[in-house]
Design a protein around this motif. Structure first.
Motif, PDB file in Angstrom:
ATOM      1  N   GLY A 125       0.798  -1.220   0.000  1.00 16.43           N
ATOM      2  CA  GLY A 125       0.000   0.000   0.000  1.00 16.43           C
ATOM      3  C   GLY A 125       0.829   1.267   0.000  1.00 16.43           C
ATOM      4  O   GLY A 125       0.354   2.330  -0.354  1.00 16.43           O
ATOM      5  N   LEU A 126       2.096   1.147   0.407  1.00 16.31           N
ATOM      6  CA  LEU A 126       2.995   2.300   0.456  1.00 16.31           C
ATOM      7  C   LEU A 126       4.076   2.107  -0.600  1.00 16.31           C
ATOM      8  O   LEU A 126       4.996   1.326  -0.394  1.00 16.31           O
ATOM      9  CB  LEU A 126       3.637   2.437   1.840  1.00 16.31           C
ATOM     10  CG  LEU A 126       2.705   2.816   2.989  1.00 16.31           C
ATOM     11  CD1 LEU A 126       1.967   1.607   3.518  1.00 16.31           C
ATOM     12  CD2 LEU A 126       3.477   3.474   4.106  1.00 16.31           C
ATOM     13  N   PRO A 127       3.970   2.814  -1.724  1.00 20.92           N
ATOM     14  CA  PRO A 127       4.880   2.548  -2.841  1.00 20.92           C
ATOM     15  C   PRO A 127       6.358   2.519  -2.448  1.00 20.92           C
ATOM     16  O   PRO A 127       7.082   1.604  -2.842  1.00 20.92           O
ATOM     17  CB  PRO A 127       4.596   3.695  -3.807  1.00 20.92           C
ATOM     18  CG  PRO A 127       3.179   4.086  -3.519  1.00 20.92           C
ATOM     19  CD  PRO A 127       2.973   3.849  -2.055  1.00 20.92           C
ATOM     20  N   HIS A 128       6.807   3.486  -1.632  1.00 20.84           N
ATOM     21  CA  HIS A 128       8.235   3.487  -1.315  1.00 20.84           C
ATOM     22  C   HIS A 128       8.617   2.290  -0.453  1.00 20.84           C
ATOM     23  O   HIS A 128       9.680   1.691  -0.640  1.00 20.84           O
ATOM     24  CB  HIS A 128       8.666   4.779  -0.634  1.00 20.84           C
ATOM     25  CG  HIS A 128      10.144   4.814  -0.377  1.00 20.84           C
ATOM     26  ND1 HIS A 128      11.060   4.931  -1.396  1.00 20.84           N
ATOM     27  CD2 HIS A 128      10.862   4.662   0.753  1.00 20.84           C
ATOM     28  CE1 HIS A 128      12.280   4.876  -0.884  1.00 20.84           C
ATOM     29  NE2 HIS A 128      12.187   4.706   0.404  1.00 20.84           N
ATOM     30  N   SER A 129       7.765   1.931   0.493  1.00 22.91           N
ATOM     31  CA  SER A 129       8.050   0.776   1.345  1.00 22.91           C
ATOM     32  C   SER A 129       8.139  -0.491   0.490  1.00 22.91           C
ATOM     33  O   SER A 129       9.028  -1.320   0.682  1.00 22.91           O
ATOM     34  CB  SER A 129       6.961   0.619   2.405  1.00 22.91           C
ATOM     35  OG  SER A 129       6.970   1.745   3.262  1.00 22.91           O
TER      36      SER A 129
END
Lengths: 166, 153
Positions: free
Chosen positions: B25-29
């Motif tokens: 859900g968190l692109p960078h993660s």
């Protein structure tokens, strides 16, 4: 006179080359898309926006960790650049090595504190670091990051960094 | 596999197996391969596998401090979020990190975060990053997170 102008231009070219090498030597800089620009000895770090840097896709906003990492990069690179500048002012074989991108004296973070002031929008971010105090072993550094308006910072960092060789 | 799989806000809530679940859900993660192993009742365990692209010191191969910062920030935010009811967004107000030792090249970094106090507007969290033993930390963090509608301002 011409010789002096040429020598000054050569020194500026060497400084540009050394800065580019310094920035590109670190894989994580390339991964995030961080580059550095300079006017004289003043450095500005630039984080190029990419979708990979987003933390909240609904807003969308930069990942807080990315903003923090960018501030940390700006602080560390400023300290490294100050060292490179000193070495190049002295000249000699060490200066030539640095101009070729051979630099091994990266400072290490001891502690950092980050304030998040505004959410990072999907656009380029800039940061400038100010070395408050440079001791023999530890440096105290403050950094501010902004996007479109310098007067509207999105985040600030202050921290201590261990100087190499200490 | 997972025991519960309710997805609230941006973080999956529940318990997962040792492999964890990719934080998609968190692109960078997701980009740095960050996994969530636990996010329940104010405690979150997350990890980032070693990746040569994330190296800060090309000489030693040690991960950049910024990677640890991103992990600790996400872990603390997850811990706060897991304590909210109803679930909602959180945003970091501040984060303080102490770096105790460099991460070992090649090894996964894990962070365990705890939201130790939740008020109407603010969640207070602390975390440690380590390889195998939380008693031998790479870094520790403490932060304050705003939650609710104001978090998205």
């Amino acid at each position: 006179m011409n010789d002096r102008l040429e020598a000054a231009a050569r020194l500026e070219d060497a400084r540009d080359a050394a800065l580019a090498a310094l920035g590109e030597a670190v894989p994580y800089h390339r991964f995030l898309g961080v580059g550095f620009e300079r006017l004289g000895d003043e450095l500005t770090a630039r984080l190029e926006y990419s979708e990979r840097l987003v933390g909240n896709p609904i807003l969308p906003a930069l990942h807080g960790g990315v903003t923090g990492a960018f501030l940390e990069i700006a602080a560390i690179t400023q300290l490294a650049w100050d060292r490179v500048w000193e070495i190049m002012q002295k000249g000699g074989p060490e200066a030539e090595a640095v101009a070729r991108g051979e630099f091994r004296q990266w400072p290490k973070p001891v502690d950092i504190s980050i304030d998040y002031l505004r959410s990072g929008r999907p656009r380029d971010t800039y940061a400038r670091a100010h070395v408050v105090k440079k001791g023999r072993r530890v440096a105290n550094v403050r950094v501010e990051a902004w996007q479109e308006e310098r007067a509207r910072p999105i985040a600030a960092l202050h921290g201590h960094f261990l100087m190499p060789g200490a | 596999m997972s025991e519960t799989r309710e997805t609230a806000g941006l973080f999956p809530v529940g318990k997962y197996d040792a492999e964890g679940k990719l934080l998609s859900g968190l692109p960078h993660s997701a980009e740095i391969g960050m996994r969530i192993h636990l996010s329940h009742d104010g405690v979150a365990v997350l990890s980032v596998p070693y990746d040569a692209r994330l190296v800060g010191d090309p000489e030693s191969g040690v991960l950049h401090g910024g990677v640890v910062t991103a992990l600790l920030d996400t872990a603390c935010g997850s811990a706060v979020m897991s304590k909210l009811s109803p679930k909602g967004p959180v945003a970091t107000l501040d984060l303080r990190i102490d770096y105790m030792r460099p991460a070992t090249p090649g090894a996964t970094v894990t962070a365990r975060a705890e939201c130790y106090r939740l008020t109407r507007n603010i969640g207070f969290a602390r975390a440690v990053a380590y390889h195998d033993d939380p008693e031998s930390p790479i870094a520790s963090a403490a932060g304050a997170f705003i939650h609710g509608q104001r978090a998205s301002e």
